[in-house]
Write an enzyme that holds these catalytic residues in place. Structure first.
Site, PDB file in Angstrom:
ATOM      1  N   TYR A  63       6.298  13.562  33.898  1.00  0.00           N
ATOM      2  CA  TYR A  63       5.952  12.460  34.798  1.00  0.00           C
ATOM      3  C   TYR A  63       6.736  12.597  36.093  1.00  0.00           C
ATOM      4  CZ  TYR A  63       3.402   9.745  31.280  1.00  0.00           C
ATOM      5  OH  TYR A  63       2.487   9.300  30.364  1.00  0.00           O
ATOM      6  N   ASP A  67      -0.453   3.456  31.841  1.00  0.00           N
ATOM      7  CA  ASP A  67      -0.559   2.027  32.087  1.00  0.00           C
ATOM      8  C   ASP A  67      -1.429   1.735  33.306  1.00  0.00           C
ATOM      9  OD1 ASP A  67       1.095   1.405  29.940  1.00  0.00           O
ATOM     10  OD2 ASP A  67       2.919   1.435  31.157  1.00  0.00           O
TER      11      ASP A  67
END
Length: 267
Positions: A110, A56
Site C-alpha cells: 500500500y 475501503d
C-alpha cells in the site's frame, strides 16, 4: 483460469466489496461481466471468482487482482469495453485451475500520499523504523484476530507530501490508515516517538488514547504478489487506462486550482 490486474479511482465508490444500495467497484465489475455474458450459471459471479482483497470506501488501487474462469476472448481491453473510465483492467495472466486470488497472494503493498509539510523527516523515519518488523498491531485495527503481522516500511519526501509505503503478507482492517495517523502524529510533534512503543505494547488503548484512522482517499493498493505468476500488460488496455486516468488527473488538478483561488481570495 485467468487473473486480471484492475486499477480504479476509488473516490466515487463505497469500497471494493459488493454492498446493497451503494456503488462499489466489485458491483460495477460484475455488472460489466454480466453485460459481456461471462457470469456463471447462478448469474451472480463467474466460475471460481475471487479477488485479492477488499479496499475501503474512497481507497484506490493499481494492482487489485480478480481471477475466474474466463473465455479466451476476454482480454483486459475487452473487459474495459463494459467498464466506466474510473475502473480499468490493464494486465492479465493465465493461472492454474486451483489459483485463488485471495489465498495465493503472499505480499501486498500500500502507498499513502500524506500531505505533511510540517512533519519532521527524522521523526517520521524513527516512527517507521519502530513499526517495521513483526508486531501485534491490535491497537491499530478494529479486528480481534489476525493482528500479528510482519511489516516493511519506507517513505519518500516529495515536496509537501510524504509517500509512505507499507508491505506485508496481509493487513488487518484499518491498519494502514491508523499507522499513517500515528506516524503523522509523531512526525508533527503532536506525539512523542515513545508513543509507538506504547501502541505496539500488550495493553489496549481506549478512548482518547486510541489512534484515529487517517482519511481513505490518499491510499492506494499498489501491489499484490503471486509466486510464479507474471502479468502481461495489454497494450490497448494500458493506453485506455492512461487516457482515462489522465482525464481524471486533469479534472482533479483543475478542481485544486479552483479551491486554491477561493483559499487565496478569502481575507
Amino acid at each position: 483460469m485467468r487473473a486480471f490486474r484492475i486499477a480504479y479511482d476509488g473516490r466515487p465508490y463505497s469500497g471494493f466489496q459488493r454492498q446493497p444500495d451503494v456503488p462499489t467497484v466489485e458491483d460495477t465489475l460484475l455488472d460489466a461481466l454480466r453485460e459481456l455474458g461471462v457470469l456463471g450459471g447462478d448469474g451472480d459471479t463467474p466460475p471460481d471468482y475471487a479477488a485479492a482483497g477488499r479496499t475501503d470506501a474512497g481507497v484506490s488501487a493499481l494492482a487489485q487482482t480478480v481471477a475466474f474462469e474466463a473465455p479466451d476472448w476476454l482480454t483486459p481491453a475487452a473487459l474495459n469495453g463494459a467498464l466506466p473510465g474510473s475502473i480499468r483492467a490493464w494486465a492479465s495472466a493465465d493461472v492454474s485451475a486451483d489459483f485463488h486470488a485471495t489465498l495465493d497472494a503472499t505480499r501486498r503493498i500500500y502507498r499513502y500520499h500524506l500531505y505533511a509539510p510540517d512533519c519532521d523527516d527524522g521523526r517520521v523515519r524513527e516512527a517507521l523504523e519502530a513499526l517495521a518488523g513483526e508486531h501485534d498491531f491490535h491497537n491499530l485495527t478494529t479486528d480481534d484476530e489476525g493482528t500479528v503481522r510482519e511489516l516493511e516500511t519506507q517513505y519518500l519526501r516529495d515536496g509537501d507530501f510524504l509517500v509512505l509505503t507499507f508491505a506485508a503478507g496481509g493487513f488487518a482492517r484499518h491498519m494502514v490508515r491508523r499507522i499513517v495517523a500515528l506516524v503523522q502524529a509523531v512526525g508533527s510533534g503532536a506525539s512523542d516517538p515513545e508513543r509507538v512503543e506504547r501502541v505496539l505494547g500488550p495493553d489496549p488503548l481506549d478512548g482518547g488514547e486510541g489512534v484515529p484512522t487517517a482519511p481513505a482517499t490518499p491510499l492506494v493498493l499498489a501491489g499484490v504478489t503471486y509466486p510464479g505468476v507474471s502479468f502481461d500488460p495489454d497494450p490497448d488496455a494500458v493506453a485506455s487506462a492512461r487516457k482515462a486516468f489522465g482525464e481524471r488527473r486533469v479534472a482533479a488538478l483543475t478542481a485544486a486550482r479552483v479551491v486554491g483561488d477561493l483559499w487565496r481570495g478569502v481575507e
